[in-house]
Design a protein around this motif. Structure first.
Motif, PDB file in Angstrom:
ATOM      1  N   ALA A 320     -26.313 -43.174 111.444  1.00 42.66           N
ATOM      2  CA  ALA A 320     -25.766 -44.309 110.702  1.00 42.66           C
ATOM      3  C   ALA A 320     -26.748 -45.471 110.695  1.00 42.66           C
ATOM      4  N   GLU A 321     -27.401 -45.728 111.828  1.00 42.84           N
ATOM      5  CA  GLU A 321     -28.410 -46.781 111.880  1.00 42.84           C
ATOM      6  C   GLU A 321     -29.588 -46.451 110.978  1.00 42.84           C
ATOM      7  N   ALA A 323     -29.475 -44.740 108.227  1.00 40.79           N
ATOM      8  CA  ALA A 323     -29.036 -44.958 106.847  1.00 40.79           C
ATOM      9  C   ALA A 323     -29.031 -46.447 106.502  1.00 40.79           C
ATOM     10  N   GLU A 324     -28.569 -47.276 107.440  1.00 41.82           N
ATOM     11  CA  GLU A 324     -28.564 -48.719 107.202  1.00 41.82           C
ATOM     12  C   GLU A 324     -29.983 -49.250 107.030  1.00 41.82           C
ATOM     13  N   GLU A 325     -30.907 -48.800 107.869  1.00 39.60           N
ATOM     14  CA  GLU A 325     -32.294 -49.250 107.763  1.00 39.60           C
ATOM     15  C   GLU A 325     -32.907 -48.792 106.431  1.00 39.60           C
ATOM     16  N   ALA A 327     -31.312 -48.169 103.646  1.00 40.90           N
ATOM     17  CA  ALA A 327     -30.691 -48.952 102.550  1.00 40.90           C
ATOM     18  C   ALA A 327     -31.292 -50.346 102.474  1.00 40.90           C
ATOM     19  N   ALA A 328     -31.529 -50.957 103.655  1.00 39.60           N
ATOM     20  CA  ALA A 328     -32.113 -52.294 103.676  1.00 39.60           C
ATOM     21  C   ALA A 328     -33.545 -52.272 103.152  1.00 39.60           C
ATOM     22  N   ARG A 331     -33.739 -52.241  99.243  1.00 41.98           N
ATOM     23  CA  ARG A 331     -33.304 -53.397  98.449  1.00 41.98           C
ATOM     24  C   ARG A 331     -34.485 -54.177  97.915  1.00 41.98           C
TER      25      ARG A 331
END
Length: 331
Positions: A320-321, A323-325, A327-328, A331
């Motif tokens: 999950a971490e 995926a968040e990284e 996605a960030a 951007r």
């Protein structure tokens, strides 16, 4: 003895019976008690204490031992703290409360000794400096959630952490049962159900390319002291941070060697000492020493399963971490 299971841990009945008959102590001899065949008798259920710090606190620098008055004060403070924790546990575990980690009931830190540290060499009671390779290993440990192999072998319920970690006392379950027969000493450690078989017949060590979690041990007697040399230690689990509980990767050098000494110092006491030689990771050898006390309790199984159950959550959190990284970054 504080335990986390209600099932006694026992060797096969016939083996225990044979060892018991063979090892009946001989009465009337001076010095350490003797077995029926004349070896010093180290048998029994022994318990060590994790209340003394591994390294010497700054406030005691230059002092190897505390006075009896200081020890009594520290033991009183520990008793007061345990009472406060017991009261807090009673409140915390009410219906709907936050259970959290193990209640203080399960902890058994033992009694504070008069030593200011379990490290007795170097003389300052502190671990020696790391080598360049040792510092690199400490600074470059795995993140902890990339793969199950990142997790400590103790957390994964395989072994407490290899030697010498397996012998060091911590907050609970610091028990060791010793059996003897002619030519062999067997040590059953409560955490995590380690069984160390130490031959005394002079056989050579196994081939150097065969690593084992607790190494390959060979023993001999020097007077009343059992001296055990251990080699072939698996470098993934031993050595570098023996005082830590669940570091991601402790690590040691490929050629780490241990020299342990077990000496019966009284009817109810056994002194343990281990010299750690790890030239790849440390700039000099270091030595830890502390006592075991004879216990009238029985051994219970240490039922370890937390890491296996939690592994899915640990790795899922890591993904999950990731995926968040990602996605960030997109951007």
């Amino acid at each position: 003895m504080s335990c986390r299971s209600l099932r006694p841990l026992a060797m096969p009945a016939l083996v225990l019976a044979a060892l018991t008959l063979l090892a009946a102590p001989v009465a009337g001899q001076s010095g350490a008690p003797r077995t029926a065949w004349g070896d010093p008798d180290l048998q029994g259920m022994w318990s060590s204490s994790g209340a003394t710090p591994m390294e010497r606190p700054a406030e005691y620098q230059g002092r190897e031992r505390l006075t009896d008055e200081e020890v009594a004060r520290l033991r009183g403070e520990i008793a007061d703290r345990d009472e406060q924790l017991a009261q807090a546990d009673a409140r915390r575990t009410e219906a709907g409360g936050n259970v959290g980690a193990y209640n203080n009931f399960w902890m058994e830190r033992g009694a504070r000794s008069n030593r200011t540290s379990m490290l007795v060499d170097p003389p300052d009671g502190r671990f020696p400096p790391l080598t360049e390779a040792g510092q690199y290993a400490r600074d470059n440990q795995p993140r902890g959630d990339d793969t199950w192999e990142d997790r400590h072998i103790w957390e994964r319920c395989v072994t407490r952490g290899g030697m010498p970690n397996a012998m060091f006392p911590r907050a609970y379950n610091n028990n060791m049962q010793v059996f003897q027969a002619p030519g062999v000493v067997v040590m059953l450690l409560e955490q995590v159900h380690e069984l160390r078989v130490v031959p005394l017949d002079g056989r050579p060590h196994i081939a150097s390319n065969i690593g084992q979690w607790n190494g390959d041990s060979r023993g001999h007697w020097e007077g009343d002291t059992l001296v055990v040399e251990t080699t072939n230690l698996d470098p993934r689990v031993s050595g570098l941070q023996p005082w830590s509980a669940f570091s991601s990767y402790d690590g040691s050098g490929e050629d780490m060697r241990l020299v342990e000494r077990f000496t019966r110092t009284g009817p109810d006491s056994l002194e343990y000492e281990v010299e750690v030689h790890d030239p790849q990771m440390y700039t000099r050898p270091w030595t830890v020493a502390y006592p075991f006390m004879l216990s009238d309790q029985v051994m219970y199984e240490y039922a370890c399963h937390e890491g296996n159950i939690g592994m899915e959550g640990i790795l899922s959190g890591g993904r999950a971490e990731d995926a968040e990284e990602a996605a960030a970054a997109a951007r």
